[in-house]
Design a protein around this motif. Structure first.
Motif, PDB file in Angstrom:
ATOM      1  N   THR A   1      41.091  15.331 -13.280  1.00 48.70           N
ATOM      2  CA  THR A   1      40.239  16.239 -12.256  1.00 48.70           C
ATOM      3  C   THR A   1      40.841  15.320 -10.800  1.00 48.70           C
ATOM      4  O   THR A   1      41.207  15.238  -9.303  1.00 48.70           O
ATOM      5  CB  THR A   1      39.013  16.000 -11.927  1.00 48.70           C
TER       6      THR A   1
ATOM      7  N   ALA B   1      35.908  15.808  -1.820  1.00 50.82           N
ATOM      8  CA  ALA B   1      34.571  15.224  -2.857  1.00 50.82           C
ATOM      9  C   ALA B   1      34.024  16.361  -2.307  1.00 50.82           C
ATOM     10  O   ALA B   1      32.624  16.559  -3.629  1.00 50.82           O
ATOM     11  CB  ALA B   1      34.770  13.838  -2.331  1.00 50.82           C
ATOM     12  N   ILE B   2      33.228  16.343  -1.080  1.00 51.85           N
ATOM     13  CA  ILE B   2      31.999  17.491  -1.241  1.00 51.85           C
ATOM     14  C   ILE B   2      32.047  18.327  -1.931  1.00 51.85           C
ATOM     15  O   ILE B   2      31.549  19.178  -3.060  1.00 51.85           O
ATOM     16  CB  ILE B   2      31.267  17.651   0.413  1.00 51.85           C
TER      17      ILE B   2
ATOM     18  N   LEU C   1      34.036  18.885  -4.575  1.00 50.91           N
ATOM     19  CA  LEU C   1      34.531  18.686  -5.849  1.00 50.91           C
ATOM     20  C   LEU C   1      32.494  18.919  -6.726  1.00 50.91           C
ATOM     21  O   LEU C   1      32.748  19.334  -7.069  1.00 50.91           O
ATOM     22  CB  LEU C   1      34.998  18.229  -6.356  1.00 50.91           C
ATOM     23  N   ALA C   2      32.008  17.851  -5.497  1.00 55.83           N
ATOM     24  CA  ALA C   2      30.644  18.125  -6.173  1.00 55.83           C
ATOM     25  C   ALA C   2      29.759  19.545  -6.135  1.00 55.83           C
ATOM     26  O   ALA C   2      29.252  19.829  -7.178  1.00 55.83           O
ATOM     27  CB  ALA C   2      29.571  16.520  -5.242  1.00 55.83           C
ATOM     28  N   ILE C   3      29.694  19.918  -5.607  1.00 54.33           N
ATOM     29  CA  ILE C   3      29.624  21.304  -5.265  1.00 54.33           C
ATOM     30  C   ILE C   3      30.298  21.974  -6.488  1.00 54.33           C
ATOM     31  O   ILE C   3      29.627  22.887  -6.884  1.00 54.33           O
ATOM     32  CB  ILE C   3      29.509  22.070  -4.073  1.00 54.33           C
TER      33      ILE C   3
ATOM     34  N   VAL D   1      31.328  21.062  -8.911  1.00 51.83           N
ATOM     35  CA  VAL D   1      30.507  20.404 -10.355  1.00 51.83           C
ATOM     36  C   VAL D   1      28.982  20.572 -10.504  1.00 51.83           C
ATOM     37  O   VAL D   1      29.040  21.416 -11.629  1.00 51.83           O
ATOM     38  CB  VAL D   1      30.828  19.091 -10.937  1.00 51.83           C
ATOM     39  N   GLN D   2      28.810  20.755 -10.235  1.00 51.40           N
ATOM     40  CA  GLN D   2      27.595  21.359 -10.286  1.00 51.40           C
ATOM     41  C   GLN D   2      27.195  22.725 -10.567  1.00 51.40           C
ATOM     42  O   GLN D   2      26.214  23.379 -11.124  1.00 51.40           O
ATOM     43  CB  GLN D   2      26.578  21.017  -8.380  1.00 51.40           C
TER      44      GLN D   2
END
Length: 63
Positions: free
Chosen positions: A8, A47-48, A50-52, A54-55
């Motif tokens: 990733t 990054a934001i 990617l975090a969304i 993944v969630q």
């Protein structure tokens, strides 16, 4: 293909590097502007997202 942390991070860095490299090569803006303003915003936005992502993937995997 399963994405673990190293894959990733590598994909993330490749996408950012291609974007920044393309902007530098196309001579759209001054290089210092791209490196000081555009690249950090691309990293933060990525990054934001990617975090969304993944969630959302965790949510879909559990339901």
């Amino acid at each position: 293909m399963e994405f673990d942390l190293p894959k990733t991070v590598a994909a993330f860095l490749v996408v950012i590097a291609l974007g920044v490299g393309g902007m530098i090569a196309s001579d759209m803006m001054a290089t210092d502007t791209i490196l000081m303003m555009v690249a950090p915003s691309m990293v933060l936005f990525g990054a934001i997202m990617l975090a969304i992502g993944v969630q959302y993937g965790e949510h879909r995997a559990t339901n």
